[in-house]
Structure formats: C-alpha cells, structure tokens
Motif scaffolding. Sequence first.
Motif, PDB file in Angstrom:
ATOM      1  N   MET A 281       0.827  -1.207   0.000  1.00  0.00           N
ATOM      2  CA  MET A 281       0.000   0.000   0.000  1.00  0.00           C
ATOM      3  C   MET A 281       0.865   1.262   0.000  1.00  0.00           C
ATOM      4  N   ALA A 282       2.011   1.213   0.661  1.00  0.00           N
ATOM      5  CA  ALA A 282       2.939   2.346   0.627  1.00  0.00           C
ATOM      6  C   ALA A 282       3.442   2.589  -0.792  1.00  0.00           C
ATOM      7  N   CYS A 283       3.455   1.530  -1.614  1.00  0.00           N
ATOM      8  CA  CYS A 283       3.852   1.641  -3.021  1.00  0.00           C
ATOM      9  C   CYS A 283       2.648   1.936  -3.923  1.00  0.00           C
ATOM     10  N   GLU A 284       1.529   2.302  -3.309  1.00  0.00           N
ATOM     11  CA  GLU A 284       0.294   2.652  -4.029  1.00  0.00           C
ATOM     12  C   GLU A 284      -0.315   1.470  -4.767  1.00  0.00           C
ATOM     13  N   ARG A 285      -0.156   0.267  -4.205  1.00  0.00           N
ATOM     14  CA  ARG A 285      -0.764  -0.906  -4.819  1.00  0.00           C
ATOM     15  C   ARG A 285      -2.085  -1.248  -4.137  1.00  0.00           C
ATOM     16  N   PRO A 286      -3.157  -1.518  -4.880  1.00  0.00           N
ATOM     17  CA  PRO A 286      -4.383  -2.063  -4.286  1.00  0.00           C
ATOM     18  C   PRO A 286      -4.094  -3.438  -3.685  1.00  0.00           C
ATOM     19  N   VAL A 287      -4.714  -3.739  -2.555  1.00  0.00           N
ATOM     20  CA  VAL A 287      -4.397  -4.961  -1.806  1.00  0.00           C
ATOM     21  C   VAL A 287      -5.652  -5.778  -1.521  1.00  0.00           C
ATOM     22  N   ILE A 288      -5.544  -7.090  -1.747  1.00  0.00           N
ATOM     23  CA  ILE A 288      -6.511  -8.067  -1.244  1.00  0.00           C
ATOM     24  C   ILE A 288      -5.839  -8.711  -0.039  1.00  0.00           C
ATOM     25  N   SER A 289      -6.416  -8.550   1.147  1.00  0.00           N
ATOM     26  CA  SER A 289      -5.725  -9.022   2.350  1.00  0.00           C
ATOM     27  C   SER A 289      -6.333 -10.319   2.887  1.00  0.00           C
ATOM     28  N   CYS A 290      -5.444 -11.274   3.124  1.00  0.00           N
ATOM     29  CA  CYS A 290      -5.801 -12.518   3.805  1.00  0.00           C
ATOM     30  C   CYS A 290      -4.523 -13.092   4.412  1.00  0.00           C
ATOM     31  N   GLY A 291      -4.677 -13.753   5.563  1.00  0.00           N
ATOM     32  CA  GLY A 291      -3.481 -14.219   6.267  1.00  0.00           C
ATOM     33  C   GLY A 291      -3.725 -15.443   7.109  1.00  0.00           C
ATOM     34  N   ASN A 292      -2.914 -15.605   8.154  1.00  0.00           N
ATOM     35  CA  ASN A 292      -2.958 -16.803   8.990  1.00  0.00           C
ATOM     36  C   ASN A 292      -4.329 -17.080   9.597  1.00  0.00           C
ATOM     37  N   LEU A 293      -5.046 -16.027   9.965  1.00  0.00           N
ATOM     38  CA  LEU A 293      -6.325 -16.206  10.648  1.00  0.00           C
ATOM     39  C   LEU A 293      -7.519 -16.176   9.711  1.00  0.00           C
ATOM     40  N   ASP A 329     -13.102 -11.103  -5.644  1.00  0.00           N
ATOM     41  CA  ASP A 329     -12.593  -9.772  -5.293  1.00  0.00           C
ATOM     42  C   ASP A 329     -11.542  -9.271  -6.284  1.00  0.00           C
ATOM     43  N   LEU A 330     -10.722 -10.170  -6.821  1.00  0.00           N
ATOM     44  CA  LEU A 330      -9.745  -9.755  -7.826  1.00  0.00           C
ATOM     45  C   LEU A 330     -10.450  -9.364  -9.130  1.00  0.00           C
ATOM     46  N   ARG A 331     -11.479 -10.107  -9.478  1.00  0.00           N
ATOM     47  CA  ARG A 331     -12.253  -9.768 -10.677  1.00  0.00           C
ATOM     48  C   ARG A 331     -12.936  -8.408 -10.510  1.00  0.00           C
ATOM     49  N   ASN A 332     -13.548  -8.207  -9.332  1.00  0.00           N
ATOM     50  CA  ASN A 332     -14.226  -6.931  -9.081  1.00  0.00           C
ATOM     51  C   ASN A 332     -13.250  -5.762  -9.097  1.00  0.00           C
ATOM     52  N   LEU A 333     -12.068  -5.978  -8.519  1.00  0.00           N
ATOM     53  CA  LEU A 333     -11.052  -4.925  -8.496  1.00  0.00           C
ATOM     54  C   LEU A 333     -10.625  -4.575  -9.917  1.00  0.00           C
ATOM     55  N   HIS A 334     -10.446  -5.601 -10.732  1.00  0.00           N
ATOM     56  CA  HIS A 334     -10.053  -5.389 -12.131  1.00  0.00           C
ATOM     57  C   HIS A 334     -11.148  -4.668 -12.916  1.00  0.00           C
ATOM     58  N   GLN A 335     -12.379  -5.071 -12.721  1.00  0.00           N
ATOM     59  CA  GLN A 335     -13.485  -4.502 -13.492  1.00  0.00           C
ATOM     60  C   GLN A 335     -13.846  -3.086 -13.052  1.00  0.00           C
ATOM     61  N   SER A 336     -13.510  -2.737 -11.792  1.00  0.00           N
ATOM     62  CA  SER A 336     -13.871  -1.408 -11.289  1.00  0.00           C
ATOM     63  C   SER A 336     -13.010  -0.296 -11.864  1.00  0.00           C
ATOM     64  N   ASN A 337     -11.790  -0.660 -12.333  1.00  0.00           N
ATOM     65  CA  ASN A 337     -10.836   0.335 -12.846  1.00  0.00           C
ATOM     66  C   ASN A 337     -10.501   1.414 -11.808  1.00  0.00           C
ATOM     67  N   ALA A 338     -10.620   1.059 -10.528  1.00  0.00           N
ATOM     68  CA  ALA A 338     -10.356   2.030  -9.459  1.00  0.00           C
ATOM     69  C   ALA A 338      -8.976   1.847  -8.840  1.00  0.00           C
ATOM     70  N   GLY A 339      -8.151   1.001  -9.480  1.00  0.00           N
ATOM     71  CA  GLY A 339      -6.882   0.633  -8.867  1.00  0.00           C
ATOM     72  C   GLY A 339      -5.954   1.798  -8.578  1.00  0.00           C
ATOM     73  N   VAL A 340      -5.789   2.709  -9.528  1.00  0.00           N
ATOM     74  CA  VAL A 340      -4.850   3.823  -9.356  1.00  0.00           C
ATOM     75  C   VAL A 340      -5.268   4.722  -8.199  1.00  0.00           C
ATOM     76  N   GLN A 341      -6.535   5.118  -8.160  1.00  0.00           N
ATOM     77  CA  GLN A 341      -7.000   5.998  -7.090  1.00  0.00           C
ATOM     78  C   GLN A 341      -6.996   5.284  -5.741  1.00  0.00           C
ATOM     79  N   THR A 342      -7.379   4.015  -5.739  1.00  0.00           N
ATOM     80  CA  THR A 342      -7.345   3.235  -4.493  1.00  0.00           C
ATOM     81  C   THR A 342      -5.932   3.172  -3.951  1.00  0.00           C
ATOM     82  N   GLY A 343      -4.964   2.929  -4.834  1.00  0.00           N
ATOM     83  CA  GLY A 343      -3.569   2.882  -4.406  1.00  0.00           C
ATOM     84  C   GLY A 343      -3.106   4.190  -3.793  1.00  0.00           C
ATOM     85  N   ARG A 344      -3.487   5.303  -4.398  1.00  0.00           N
ATOM     86  CA  ARG A 344      -3.105   6.613  -3.854  1.00  0.00           C
ATOM     87  C   ARG A 344      -3.734   6.846  -2.488  1.00  0.00           C
ATOM     88  N   ASP A 345      -5.004   6.478  -2.356  1.00  0.00           N
ATOM     89  CA  ASP A 345      -5.686   6.629  -1.063  1.00  0.00           C
ATOM     90  C   ASP A 345      -4.997   5.803   0.023  1.00  0.00           C
TER      91      ASP A 345
END
Length: 381
Positions: A281-293, A329-345
Amino acid sequence: MKPIRVLMVLDTMDVSGTETHVLSLVKELQSRGIYTAVVTGNGSMIGRLRETGCKVHQMNFPKTLTINSEADSPLLKSLIDLLRKEQITLVHGHQIISGYISAKAAKLSNIPFVFTLHGTYFQKSDIKSVLQFTDAAVAVSEPVKKHLQPYFPKNISLIANGIDTTDFSPSPSYELRRKMNIPLNAKVILYCSRITRHKAKICMLLIKACRDLKLKDIPNLHVIIVGSGSQLKDIKNVAASIQSLYKEEFIHFTGEQKNVKDFYTLADYVVGTGRVALEAMACERPVISCGNLGYFGAVNKKNFQQAWECYFGDHAAKQTCSQAFLYRDLRNLHQSNAGVQTGRDLRKLVLKQFDSKKNILPLIEIYESTIQSFEQQQTIN
C-alpha cells in the motif's frame, strides 16, 4: 538515567515480517543516535543488517524452547558476556526462543527487558515463559494486545509496525518487467510470503483463482509468487499443470527476495497480509488481504481501519480464505478500474498511521520509561 544502548535479539535473520520490522527499527534508532546492536542466528538478511552499520553478533539459538534446560547454559553465558562487553542498558526480544534466553540473560545481568509479540499463534506456556522476565511488553496489533493481556498484568503498549515510506514508494518497474518477460500491457497479481502452512494454502488457492481469471476475465494476466518455503515444490507442480493449458508462461516464481519493493511496483494488485500489505500500500498498490487467521478482502479508504484492526487477516478474521473469495474480489477490483486511485488513497493512510519515522517515537519513550523505572526500583531495593 543511563544512556540507551539497545540489544535486539532474534532467532534468525531470514526474510520475514518480524525480521524486516527489526531492520527498520535498527535504522530509525541509529538515525536518532541510539546505539543498537543485534544478536541473531543465521539468515539471508544479515548482510542488509550489517549495511546499517550496527554490530551484528551471531549465536545459534535452539530450534525448540526447553524451559530450564542445561543446554542453554553456554548460550546464556555468552549472552551475559555480550551484554557486559557492549555495555547494553536494555534488551529487546522479538521471538519466543531467543526472547526467553535473552530475557534470562538480562535478568541475571540486572538489565531491563522489553518484549514485542508479533502474532497470535504462539502457545500460552511459551508466551508466559518469556513474560515472567519482561519489564515492558509491546503488541503490534489490537488482536495481539488482547492475546497478551491475560498473561501480562502491566500495561501493554500497542505500536504498529513502521514502514519506511521513502523506500516503499511508487516508482517505474519497466526494467523488471522486461527481465521477467512480462508485456507492458499485462495485468500482474503478486503474492509475497513464506510458502509454508497457512500462507502456502493461500498461495495454492490464489493460483487456482488466477487460472479462472485468465480463462474468463483477464486473458493478459500474469502472476508473480515471491517467497520460498517447504511447500513451494507443491505449489510449482500445480502451477506447471495449470500453465500446460496455455501457450505462455504466466506464473512466475522468484524465490526469496531481500528487497521486494520493485516487485510491488510492478504489480497491479497485491495479495498479502501484515507487513506485506502495508509495504504494498505504501507503493500505491491495491491490496486483497488474507493471512494466517483468515480472509478480509479488498482494502480501501473506507474499510482501512477495520482491516488494520485484524492486521489484514493475519491476527484476526471473520471468514476463512477461499478460491471463490479471491476470484470474486480480484475480478471486481479489475473490473472497477479504481486501482490507481485506491492505491493513492492507501498510501496516504499508510503515511499517516504507519510511517517508521513516526512509529519509532513511542518505542523510544518505552525504552526511556522502562530504564527509568528499572533504575528507580533498583534504588528502592
């Protein structure tokens, strides 16, 4: 009060969230004139640690924790000698095994000990073994703080992992794309983690979700897997089976990388948790988060605080990760075309809440107050 001279202690210095966090702490402490040394086992990040200018002492910590074992006596003596030689005034542990032994050494040397817990997956008995010698405790997230509270009656400080937002920042990645034979018009999904246990399972689910994405939604998709581990061979076998269906190699394995910043900036979307999520996110990348829990999903400015409160699925979650969730969620992120602005936010939010230059200040305050309280108690005694 004595001047602060810190000894950081870790089991090993491999490429992982805890070790990367300590590397960041060492840089920030030294930039403020606080003497910092590190004792650790082997690991591929020792070179980067030495580049900071700090003294690095290597000791072989055992792989399992055995309370009151005679086997740790030579190691304990070496640590006590090191504390005296380096004139250390505070020891800071970050992992259970090295934390327990260094905490004992600090106790025997009459030096305060601070312990940071980096996750919720440790056994109760192991945590208690370290906390019995601990003067101040730090949690890296709210779930970790709640996990610690039953075992530590004193105040527990919540200090999030700091990110070097100067280092982790947006930048062009054309050269890396060229080296990896990834076309400029390709969409890239990145997964970065140690490929073991829960994280390996997520990686497997992601590859299968990406198979469906490439077939149905993103024909120019490429996937990069950064990391190594005991289950990497299984992941590669599945990837080979999937890629046999296509005319191109679109799943790329880089192995362990000491500096992943360029891979973040190459990606259009990053799947990760904890520190990986914050760095991306510091590199302005949109993130799908999932982890150990478990699974959190796509992070945005509206749910950022909620995502942080579960440490992006690594320390808490309401649902388990699934191939269907990742695909959706990856499909929705791709189809929304909001990646650049989301990354900046997201970068703005990381700058505000997780910048390492800000997050080091409360830790220094803990060091100062712990040493002061320890000295006052010694005077009373």
